[in-house]
Scaffold this motif. Structure first.
Motif, PDB file in Angstrom:
ATOM      1  N   TYR A  21      39.868  25.476  33.329  1.00 35.27           N
ATOM      2  CA  TYR A  21      38.676  26.050  33.931  1.00 35.27           C
ATOM      3  C   TYR A  21      37.825  26.685  32.843  1.00 35.27           C
ATOM      4  N   PHE A  23      35.942  29.125  33.504  1.00 39.51           N
ATOM      5  CA  PHE A  23      35.607  30.412  34.082  1.00 39.51           C
ATOM      6  C   PHE A  23      36.648  31.438  33.681  1.00 39.51           C
ATOM      7  N   GLY A  26      39.835  35.776  38.087  1.00 40.99           N
ATOM      8  CA  GLY A  26      40.431  35.137  39.250  1.00 40.99           C
ATOM      9  C   GLY A  26      39.432  34.301  40.024  1.00 40.99           C
ATOM     10  N   HIS A  27      39.966  33.486  40.902  1.00 45.11           N
ATOM     11  CA  HIS A  27      39.149  32.628  41.757  1.00 45.11           C
ATOM     12  C   HIS A  27      39.430  32.968  43.207  1.00 45.11           C
ATOM     13  N   THR A  28      38.419  32.883  44.035  1.00 49.63           N
ATOM     14  CA  THR A  28      38.518  33.269  45.432  1.00 49.63           C
ATOM     15  C   THR A  28      38.098  32.107  46.318  1.00 49.63           C
ATOM     16  N   GLN A  29      38.831  31.910  47.420  1.00 50.20           N
ATOM     17  CA  GLN A  29      38.441  30.930  48.431  1.00 50.20           C
ATOM     18  C   GLN A  29      37.434  31.600  49.352  1.00 50.20           C
ATOM     19  N   GLU A  61      43.551  40.709  45.054  1.00 48.90           N
ATOM     20  CA  GLU A  61      44.395  39.632  45.574  1.00 48.90           C
ATOM     21  C   GLU A  61      45.046  40.041  46.889  1.00 48.90           C
ATOM     22  N   HIS A 118      41.676  35.899  47.932  1.00 51.03           N
ATOM     23  CA  HIS A 118      42.239  35.555  46.632  1.00 51.03           C
ATOM     24  C   HIS A 118      43.744  35.412  46.837  1.00 51.03           C
TER      25      HIS A 118
END
Length: 150
Positions: A21, A23, A26-29, A61, A118
């Motif tokens: 990635y 980025f 963290g990544h979030t839906q 999270e 998350h």
């Protein structure tokens, strides 16, 4: 540690190139339809919409709350503590924010897992069992058929 696992093309058997990635963090839906309904709604002020997006970005999270007071949040977003408190209460009433604890008189919030989460999909499914869906005017009018027509 075991050997590194690679994706392999099912037809050719060749390794699929890996790209990390680009980025950080963290990544979030995110439920795009609910966010679209909030950002397009006339029932939310620009400041409320801004704080919804901010909460999506800062909620920790799982179902953990953000450990910050209204004054802490106000400093971070450039608003008064009173304005942040008033907006947070309105978002809480619509279940866009959910209360996840208290420190003294301070309520601790996070974004509803119906809007953003998350964690894994299984964890998100479990998380939504602990709260009711948010009340978002116009959300019921956003359907996959509408998106396909655009």
């Amino acid at each position: 540690m075991g050997a590194a696992r690679r994706l392999v093309d099912a037809d050719t058997g060749e390794a699929v190139p890996y790209a990390p990635y680009a980025f950080t963090g963290g990544h979030t839906q995110v439920d795009k339809a609910r966010v679209e309904a909030i950002t397009e709604s006339k029932d939310f002020t620009p400041s409320q919409k801004f704080l919804v997006l901010w909460w999506i970005g800062v909620s920790p999270e799982g179902m953990a709350p953000l450990r910050a007071t209204g004054a802490d949040i106000a400093k971070r977003v450039g608003m008064t503590a009173d304005a942040v408190g008033k907006i947070n209460r309105k978002l809480l009433k619509r279940r866009i924010l959910i209360e996840r604890g208290r420190i003294g008189n301070y309520r601790l919030y996070r974004i509803s897992p119906y809007i953003a989460f998350h964690g894994t999909g299984i964890e998100q499914r479990e998380a939504i069992k602990s709260c009711n869906p948010p009340e978002i005017p116009g959300f019921q009018n956003l359907t996959p058929a509408r998106w396909e027509a655009q």
